[in-house]
Design an enzyme around this catalytic site. Structure first.
Site, PDB file in Angstrom:
ATOM      1  N   GLU A 162     -61.680  40.376  54.430  1.00  0.00           N
ATOM      2  CA  GLU A 162     -62.867  39.739  53.853  1.00  0.00           C
ATOM      3  C   GLU A 162     -63.100  38.331  54.396  1.00  0.00           C
ATOM      4  OE1 GLU A 162     -60.486  41.284  52.167  1.00  0.00           O
ATOM      5  OE2 GLU A 162     -61.520  43.090  51.453  1.00  0.00           O
ATOM      6  N   HIS A 205     -60.791  46.268  40.254  1.00  0.00           N
ATOM      7  CA  HIS A 205     -62.098  46.765  40.687  1.00  0.00           C
ATOM      8  C   HIS A 205     -63.238  46.181  39.865  1.00  0.00           C
ATOM      9  CE1 HIS A 205     -59.664  49.579  42.938  1.00  0.00           C
ATOM     10  NE2 HIS A 205     -60.752  49.943  43.601  1.00  0.00           N
TER      11      HIS A 205
END
Lengths: 332, 357
Positions: A66, A135
């Site tokens: 990322e 998540h």
């Protein structure tokens, strides 16, 4: 409401996909990349078909990293492109935090405006999807607390389309927070409507007695609470903040001044949160119009309890109505 | 290729055995390079002096690393990009940016001092290795646009421990981005020696893991550095992808003026590196070749003195901008909140002025 130019009902994922498509068609500097956004079309299918339509130079998968994704987007923006990148899940974006805080947010300032970064970081965020550990998160406060970032979150499919078009057109970097529990909810969208400006809240429901101030995934919950309140004889309005940064004090405070009572609703843990900032701003600016202290209904200050106990964490209709009940009605 | 040291000139300025003298850069280029070394050394000394005089907040000197600084800048074309760190002021100066502008940040200003787009030099980066993915992005965008731009990305040995070093190398390799990564291995990250950063046989050896060709080069040998970097730039420009170059050099001075190097290394170690000075060996070579004499040396020193005088003159003033500018560039259009805060500060400043009257 006009119905003449509405699309058939589409999901929020499709609305975002349409916004990406239309932006890529309108401007060949717009490129989309991230993890699994290519042939797969993203784990939420938001980028479905973009690689097929626009080719691998315009929509592509990257290595799974990322910080590298955000860092590369910074460089591409420095060199004239308009990257729209995806962080696969809110809690997967944290490796990119330094790039976002040290560079995305500061580049324009440290170059005295010579290098602006017209880039959009799309982040699926918040709960309500039964996601397992790591998540689901509500990370908006981190971004909102970082000077130099615009922070936007749609609550309707029409805003998902319009605000993303506005974000891609923005000369400044935008953190675009997508309420992932709404990806597959269907609504009609008018893609020909004027693009809403970033920085304007919208009144979703007028109300005379109290005002719910909320954003993103909590907007539908607040609307349901207002509906329930109406059945119980209270006229409760709902303001959808839409743009956390910049914040629309004008619209929010006008709504609160009209009712004298306000509850801020958000999923994120309440301590040092966006909800706290809103409550403070409203209190500072509307104090003499208030009949009761501004209340917050937020997530508890605990790590996100996904998924079996998640329902206890997320603000629900009952918790909102309890807060509304608490707004010192007996004295008015 | 990554485990043997590439060198052309030894410490005495002799062509290293086994190196064909014809493969050295042209004498005229090396002479220009020597002049740039003299200017870079003078710039380092002048900046350090300004710190002692309280006119610069801090200066991380590249004293001893000037060959890396000069080579990194001079192998680039006009449209190529340089991504420097805080220790790479001399490279930015060599690239042609006004040395006064280069020192803006270290003078304590809130901005980088020069226009990165016009100069094709990214702002000098402080958080280690974080600029490397940007370099990959600039390079990848250039490739997508069909431009033949090459990007030179600088970092030190300490930065190779950071995650962004890894991510940048990996992205560059996967996308075959036209980037040259130059690691100036000066043996220290502030106080921490190389052995605590990496157990790899060399930093260049890390290229293997990314599928990136790598080269280990004597970082105090301008001839070897220029040859290696120019070849890497050419390869990148012609679509051959990224290269990792490790320059074996040494940080002669402390991390900055605020650092005390005697706490973590001894003078003997430093003394061993002094004869390997990049200026000494190139001077010896050029003198032996008959292209550098006292007159020319004096002319170069004159150029360096003029630069130093320009730096002193430029750093004499206060140079602080209007405080309201702090709010002006954060966003293209200041938010209502920033306008409000800007007005608050302006009112405070007005009140201060009136109180002082």
């Amino acid at each position: 409401m006009s119905t003449t130019t509405l699309t058939p009902k589409i999901t929020m994922a499709q609305a975002i996909n349409t916004a990406l498509r239309d932006a890529m068609t309108a401007d060949d500097r717009v490129v989309v990349f991230g993890e699994d956004v290519g042939p797969l079309g993203g784990v939420f299918r938001v980028t479905d078909g973009l690689t097929a339509s626009f080719g691998e130079d315009r929509c592509f998968d990257t290595p799974l990293a990322e910080s590298g994704i955000v860092g590369m987007a910074i460089g591409m923006a420095m060199n004239g492109m308009r990257p729209v990148i995806e962080m696969q899940f809110d809690a997967f974006a944290f490796p990119a935090f330094e790039q976002i805080v040290s560079h995305v947010a500061k580049m324009a300032n440290r170059t005295r405006g010579k290098v602006r970064l017209p880039m959009v970081i799309r982040v699926p965020y918040a709960g309500g999807v039964g996601g397992v550990e790591h998540h689901c998160d509500s990370s908006e406060a981190y971004y909102a607390h970082t000077p130099g970032l615009l922070v936007v979150t749609p609550a309707t499919n029409a805003d998902a389309y319009g605000l993303l078009r506005a974000a891609i057109d923005s000369p400044d970097p935008v953190i675009f927070l997508e309420p992932k529990k709404q990806y597959f909810s269907k609504e009609e969208v008018d893609v020909t409507a004027p693009v809403p400006p970033i920085g304007r809240a919208v009144v979703r429901r007028e109300g005379r007695d109290a005002t719910l101030i909320t954003y993103g995934p909590s907007v539908p919950v607040a609307l349901a609470a207002a509906e329930q309140a109406a059945a119980e004889g209270r006229d409760v309005g709902v303001v959808d903040v839409r743009s956390i940064v910049p914040f629309d004090d004008e619209t929010v405070c006008a709504a609160v001044r009209a009712t004298g009572r306000a509850v801020v609703v958000a999923e994120a843990p309440g301590f040092a949160s966006v909800a706290s900032e809103i409550a403070a701003r409203v209190t500072e600016r509307c104090f003499h119009h208030l009949e009761a202290p501004v209340r917050r209904v937020t997530g508890f200050d605990i790590p996100f309890p996904a998924p079996k106990l998640e329902r206890h964490q997320l603000p629900g209709v009952d918790r909102i109505l309890d807060a509304v009940d608490d707004l010192q009605w007996e004295e008015s | 290729m990554s485990d043997s040291l590439s060198r052309m000139l030894d410490e005495h300025g002799n062509v290293v055995e086994g190196v064909d003298p014809a493969t050295l850069p042209p004498l005229a280029d090396l002479l220009d390079g020597y002049r740039a070394l003299v200017v870079a050394r003078r710039f380092n000394d002048q900046a350090s002096a300004l710190v002692r005089q309280g006119r610069l907040a801090v200066y991380p000197s590249s004293h001893g690393q000037e060959a890396c600084q000069v080579a990194a800048a001079t192998v680039l074309g006009e449209h190529d990009w340089l991504f420097p760190t805080y220790r790479d002021c001399a490279a930015v100066v060599t690239r042609g940016v006004d040395p006064v502008e280069v020192l803006t940040l270290l003078a304590g200003e809130w901005h980088c001092g020069y226009d990165p787009v016009a100069t094709r030099v990214a702002p000098q980066c402080t958080p280690l290795a974080t600029q490397l993915p940007h370099a990959v992005g600039v390079a990848h965008a250039a490739r997508l646009k069909g431009e033949d731009t090459v990007v030179m990305a600088l970092c030190g040995d300490g930065a190779t421990s950071e995650g962004d070093f890894h991510e940048a190398l990996n992205f560059a390799a996967v996308f075959r981005a036209p980037v040259v990564f130059l690691v100036q291995n000066n043996k220290y990250a502030i106080s921490v020696p190389l052995a605590r950063q990496s157990a790899a046989p060399s930093l260049a050896a890390k290229g293997v893991g990314y599928g990136v060709p790598a080269e280990l080069v004597d970082g105090n040998d301008l001839a070897a550095l220029t040859s290696v970097l120019a070849a890497a730039v050419e390869r990148a420009r012609s679509g051959g992808g990224p290269t990792l170059v490790e320059a074996d050099t040494y940080r002669i001075q402390a991390h900055t003026n605020a650092d005390d190097a005697s706490r973590y290394r001894n003078d003997d170690e430093v003394a061993k590196w002094l004869p390997r000075d990049p200026l000494l060996r190139l001077k010896a070579y050029l003198t032996a070749q008959g292209v550098l004499d006292a007159e020319r040396e004096a002319a170069f020193a004159q150029v360096a003195e003029e630069m130093a005088a320009h730096v002193r003159a430029g750093s004499a003033g206060e140079g602080t901008a209007d405080p309201s500018e702090l709010f002006r560039h954060v966003f293209a259009e200041p938010t209502p909140q920033l306008r409000e805060q800007s007005e608050l500060l302006a009112a405070e400043l007005t009140a201060d002025l009136e109180a002082a009257r």
